[in-house]
Structure formats: C-alpha cells, structure tokens
Design a protein around this motif. Structure first.
Motif, PDB file in Angstrom:
ATOM      1  N   ILE A   1      75.339  40.596  16.705  1.00 50.80           N
ATOM      2  CA  ILE A   1      76.713  40.308  16.401  1.00 50.80           C
ATOM      3  C   ILE A   1      77.212  41.656  15.733  1.00 50.80           C
ATOM      4  CG2 ILE A   1      78.564  38.790  15.573  1.00 50.80           C
ATOM      5  CD1 ILE A   1      76.414  36.529  15.594  1.00 50.80           C
ATOM      6  N   SER A   2      78.197  42.127  16.196  1.00 48.39           N
ATOM      7  CA  SER A   2      79.049  43.203  15.452  1.00 48.39           C
ATOM      8  C   SER A   2      80.396  42.760  15.031  1.00 48.39           C
ATOM      9  CB  SER A   2      79.267  44.385  16.380  1.00 48.39           C
ATOM     10  OG  SER A   2      77.954  44.920  16.905  1.00 48.39           O
ATOM     11  N   PRO A   3      80.473  42.417  13.793  1.00 50.58           N
ATOM     12  CA  PRO A   3      81.501  41.797  13.422  1.00 50.58           C
ATOM     13  C   PRO A   3      82.714  42.707  12.984  1.00 50.58           C
ATOM     14  CG  PRO A   3      79.905  41.637  11.500  1.00 50.58           C
ATOM     15  CD  PRO A   3      79.249  42.416  12.966  1.00 50.58           C
ATOM     16  N   GLY A   4      83.932  42.381  12.911  1.00 45.88           N
ATOM     17  CA  GLY A   4      84.844  43.369  12.810  1.00 45.88           C
ATOM     18  C   GLY A   4      85.166  43.191  11.201  1.00 45.88           C
ATOM     19  N   PRO A   5      86.467  43.662  10.889  1.00 47.73           N
ATOM     20  CA  PRO A   5      86.831  43.603   9.307  1.00 47.73           C
ATOM     21  C   PRO A   5      86.826  42.133   9.026  1.00 47.73           C
ATOM     22  CG  PRO A   5      88.157  45.167  10.594  1.00 47.73           C
ATOM     23  CD  PRO A   5      87.350  44.547  11.624  1.00 47.73           C
ATOM     24  N   THR A   6      85.947  41.916   7.795  1.00 50.16           N
ATOM     25  CA  THR A   6      85.957  40.420   7.456  1.00 50.16           C
ATOM     26  C   THR A   6      86.166  40.286   6.074  1.00 50.16           C
ATOM     27  OG1 THR A   6      84.039  40.409   8.972  1.00 50.16           O
ATOM     28  CG2 THR A   6      83.953  38.632   7.203  1.00 50.16           C
ATOM     29  N   ASP A   7      86.614  39.339   5.340  1.00 49.80           N
ATOM     30  CA  ASP A   7      87.137  39.051   4.310  1.00 49.80           C
ATOM     31  C   ASP A   7      86.022  38.831   3.244  1.00 49.80           C
ATOM     32  OD1 ASP A   7      88.996  38.953   2.000  1.00 49.80           O
ATOM     33  OD2 ASP A   7      89.807  37.156   2.518  1.00 49.80           O
ATOM     34  N   THR A   8      85.564  40.037   2.799  1.00 49.29           N
ATOM     35  CA  THR A   8      84.277  39.913   1.776  1.00 49.29           C
ATOM     36  C   THR A   8      84.715  40.292   0.622  1.00 49.29           C
ATOM     37  OG1 THR A   8      82.886  41.619   2.795  1.00 49.29           O
ATOM     38  CG2 THR A   8      82.842  39.583   3.527  1.00 49.29           C
ATOM     39  N   ASP A   9      83.758  40.543  -0.180  1.00 47.69           N
ATOM     40  CA  ASP A   9      84.046  41.520  -1.661  1.00 47.69           C
ATOM     41  C   ASP A   9      83.834  43.238  -1.274  1.00 47.69           C
ATOM     42  OD1 ASP A   9      83.875  39.142  -3.179  1.00 47.69           O
ATOM     43  OD2 ASP A   9      81.870  39.109  -3.535  1.00 47.69           O
ATOM     44  N   MET A  10      83.439  43.235  -0.346  1.00 45.36           N
ATOM     45  CA  MET A  10      83.528  44.565   0.228  1.00 45.36           C
ATOM     46  C   MET A  10      85.002  45.181   0.869  1.00 45.36           C
ATOM     47  SD  MET A  10      79.784  44.926   1.784  1.00 45.36           S
ATOM     48  CE  MET A  10      80.172  45.404   3.420  1.00 45.36           C
ATOM     49  N   MET A  11      85.781  44.050   1.321  1.00 47.75           N
ATOM     50  CA  MET A  11      87.138  44.512   1.649  1.00 47.75           C
ATOM     51  C   MET A  11      87.805  44.892   0.627  1.00 47.75           C
ATOM     52  SD  MET A  11      89.272  44.842   4.149  1.00 47.75           S
ATOM     53  CE  MET A  11      88.468  44.212   5.737  1.00 47.75           C
ATOM     54  N   GLN A  12      88.339  46.213   0.797  1.00 48.11           N
ATOM     55  CA  GLN A  12      89.301  46.722  -0.383  1.00 48.11           C
ATOM     56  C   GLN A  12      90.669  46.195  -0.011  1.00 48.11           C
ATOM     57  OE1 GLN A  12      88.631  51.020  -0.773  1.00 48.11           O
ATOM     58  NE2 GLN A  12      86.526  50.858  -0.764  1.00 48.11           N
ATOM     59  N   ASP A  13      91.574  45.609  -1.055  1.00 48.79           N
ATOM     60  CA  ASP A  13      92.660  45.160  -0.959  1.00 48.79           C
ATOM     61  C   ASP A  13      93.644  46.119  -0.369  1.00 48.79           C
ATOM     62  OD1 ASP A  13      91.949  42.750  -2.095  1.00 48.79           O
ATOM     63  OD2 ASP A  13      92.358  43.251  -4.107  1.00 48.79           O
ATOM     64  N   GLN A  14      93.453  47.546  -0.671  1.00 47.26           N
ATOM     65  CA  GLN A  14      94.569  48.400  -0.272  1.00 47.26           C
ATOM     66  C   GLN A  14      94.527  48.588   1.062  1.00 47.26           C
ATOM     67  OE1 GLN A  14      92.548  51.141  -3.146  1.00 47.26           O
ATOM     68  NE2 GLN A  14      91.750  52.446  -1.072  1.00 47.26           N
ATOM     69  N   TYR A  15      93.425  48.321   1.804  1.00 45.07           N
ATOM     70  CA  TYR A  15      93.347  48.386   3.475  1.00 45.07           C
ATOM     71  C   TYR A  15      93.550  46.934   4.045  1.00 45.07           C
ATOM     72  CZ  TYR A  15      91.109  52.809   2.043  1.00 45.07           C
ATOM     73  OH  TYR A  15      90.924  53.863   1.567  1.00 45.07           O
ATOM     74  N   ARG A  16      93.635  45.870   3.601  1.00 36.73           N
ATOM     75  CA  ARG A  16      93.601  44.573   4.117  1.00 36.73           C
ATOM     76  C   ARG A  16      94.587  44.447   4.999  1.00 36.73           C
ATOM     77  NH1 ARG A  16      90.771  40.580   2.105  1.00 36.73           N
ATOM     78  NH2 ARG A  16      90.511  41.686   0.132  1.00 36.73           N
TER      79      ARG A  16
ATOM     80  N   ILE B   1      92.396  39.512   9.083  1.00 39.48           N
ATOM     81  CA  ILE B   1      90.986  39.767   9.321  1.00 39.48           C
ATOM     82  C   ILE B   1      90.106  38.660   9.260  1.00 39.48           C
ATOM     83  CG2 ILE B   1      91.562  42.015   8.144  1.00 39.48           C
ATOM     84  CD1 ILE B   1      90.467  41.190   5.497  1.00 39.48           C
ATOM     85  N   ALA B   2      89.052  38.748   9.816  1.00 35.94           N
ATOM     86  CA  ALA B   2      88.291  37.388   9.922  1.00 35.94           C
ATOM     87  C   ALA B   2      87.803  37.021   8.666  1.00 35.94           C
ATOM     88  CB  ALA B   2      86.863  38.081  10.713  1.00 35.94           C
ATOM     89  N   ASN B   3      87.547  35.701   8.629  1.00 30.59           N
ATOM     90  CA  ASN B   3      86.841  35.267   7.193  1.00 30.59           C
ATOM     91  C   ASN B   3      85.516  34.976   7.646  1.00 30.59           C
ATOM     92  OD1 ASN B   3      86.593  32.602   8.346  1.00 30.59           O
ATOM     93  ND2 ASN B   3      88.713  32.461   8.181  1.00 30.59           N
ATOM     94  N   PRO B   4      84.582  34.795   6.808  1.00 32.01           N
ATOM     95  CA  PRO B   4      83.261  34.796   7.117  1.00 32.01           C
ATOM     96  C   PRO B   4      82.728  33.446   8.079  1.00 32.01           C
ATOM     97  CG  PRO B   4      83.313  35.265   4.889  1.00 32.01           C
ATOM     98  CD  PRO B   4      84.802  35.185   5.117  1.00 32.01           C
ATOM     99  N   ALA B   5      83.705  32.617   8.098  1.00 36.40           N
ATOM    100  CA  ALA B   5      83.474  31.468   9.115  1.00 36.40           C
ATOM    101  C   ALA B   5      83.544  32.025  10.267  1.00 36.40           C
ATOM    102  CB  ALA B   5      84.160  30.255   8.569  1.00 36.40           C
ATOM    103  N   ASP B   6      84.613  32.659  10.428  1.00 35.16           N
ATOM    104  CA  ASP B   6      84.833  33.239  11.913  1.00 35.16           C
ATOM    105  C   ASP B   6      83.635  33.691  12.511  1.00 35.16           C
ATOM    106  OD1 ASP B   6      87.625  32.472  11.977  1.00 35.16           O
ATOM    107  OD2 ASP B   6      88.070  34.375  10.889  1.00 35.16           O
ATOM    108  N   VAL B   7      83.200  34.472  11.953  1.00 32.94           N
ATOM    109  CA  VAL B   7      81.776  35.363  12.173  1.00 32.94           C
ATOM    110  C   VAL B   7      80.625  34.453  12.302  1.00 32.94           C
ATOM    111  CG1 VAL B   7      80.195  37.233  11.958  1.00 32.94           C
ATOM    112  CG2 VAL B   7      82.755  37.411  11.344  1.00 32.94           C
TER     113      VAL B   7
ATOM    114  N   ILE C   1      77.278  41.124  20.815  1.00 41.18           N
ATOM    115  CA  ILE C   1      78.505  40.445  20.786  1.00 41.18           C
ATOM    116  C   ILE C   1      79.539  40.732  19.764  1.00 41.18           C
ATOM    117  CG2 ILE C   1      79.789  37.988  20.666  1.00 41.18           C
ATOM    118  CD1 ILE C   1      77.708  38.478  23.202  1.00 41.18           C
ATOM    119  N   GLY C   2      80.719  41.504  20.170  1.00 42.89           N
ATOM    120  CA  GLY C   2      81.885  42.011  19.311  1.00 42.89           C
ATOM    121  C   GLY C   2      82.772  40.702  18.831  1.00 42.89           C
ATOM    122  N   ALA C   3      82.636  40.676  17.411  1.00 46.65           N
ATOM    123  CA  ALA C   3      83.291  39.693  16.884  1.00 46.65           C
ATOM    124  C   ALA C   3      84.466  40.123  15.927  1.00 46.65           C
ATOM    125  CB  ALA C   3      82.541  38.635  16.064  1.00 46.65           C
TER     126      ALA C   3
END
Length: 94
Positions: free
Chosen positions: A34-49, A61-67, A87-89
């Motif tokens: 599974i290749s997830p796309g941008p996902t809302d985790t602690d690693m996601m920087q607010d300035q790019y959201r 952006i995806a939330n972890p439950a989407d993936v 699988i691209g997610a």
C-alpha cells in the motif's frame, strides 16, 4: 501525465514482491503493498496541509482510517484475487 509519472515512482520505491506472491499464492496468501498519499499524522506539517489537500479531488488529506480501510479490504476475502500489486491510496493526489 503527472499522475502516471508519480505512480511509476511509487512502483519503483515500493514494488510488491512478485516472488513472494508466487510462492505464497499456492497457499491462498496474497502479497500486496500500500502506497498511501498525504496522511494526517504528526508528520504532516501544518504549513503544507491546505496546499496538499487541494491536490486531491476530495480537497482533503487522508486520515489514518482511510488508509487502514484499504488494508482491511486487502486482508478480506473480497480481495482474494488481488496479489503482487502496489495499491495507491492517495485519493488521486499523487
């Protein structure tokens, strides 16, 4: 096309293991990545959201439950004929 190029990059970075798929297929075990796309985790920087969210047709952006739902599907009997795939997610974002 940008989407095709991005998918080729993903395939090169995270290829499914065709040998494992072949070896385990006889035991009805599937092997996928599974290749997830941008996902809302602690690693996601607010300035790019917001900018990244607008790259997706869903404008979020995806939330972890989407993936996780993709993983649950791949582990289900409904995905029994899918093996050796990446699988691209990413919701069409990348």
């Amino acid at each position: 096309m940008v989407m095709s190029s991005a998918q080729h990059i993903l395939d090169a970075c995270v290829p499914p293991d065709p040998n494992s798929a072949s070896e385990l297929g006889g035991r009805n075990i599937t092997v996928n990545a599974i290749s997830p796309g941008p996902t809302d985790t602690d690693m996601m920087q607010d300035q790019y959201r917001d900018t990244i969210a607008m790259m997706s047709p869903f404008h979020r952006i995806a939330n972890p439950a989407d993936v996780a739902d993709v993983a649950v599907f791949l582990a289900s009997d409904a995905a029994r004929w899918i093996t050796g795939q990446n699988i691209g997610a990413g919701a069409g974002a990348l």
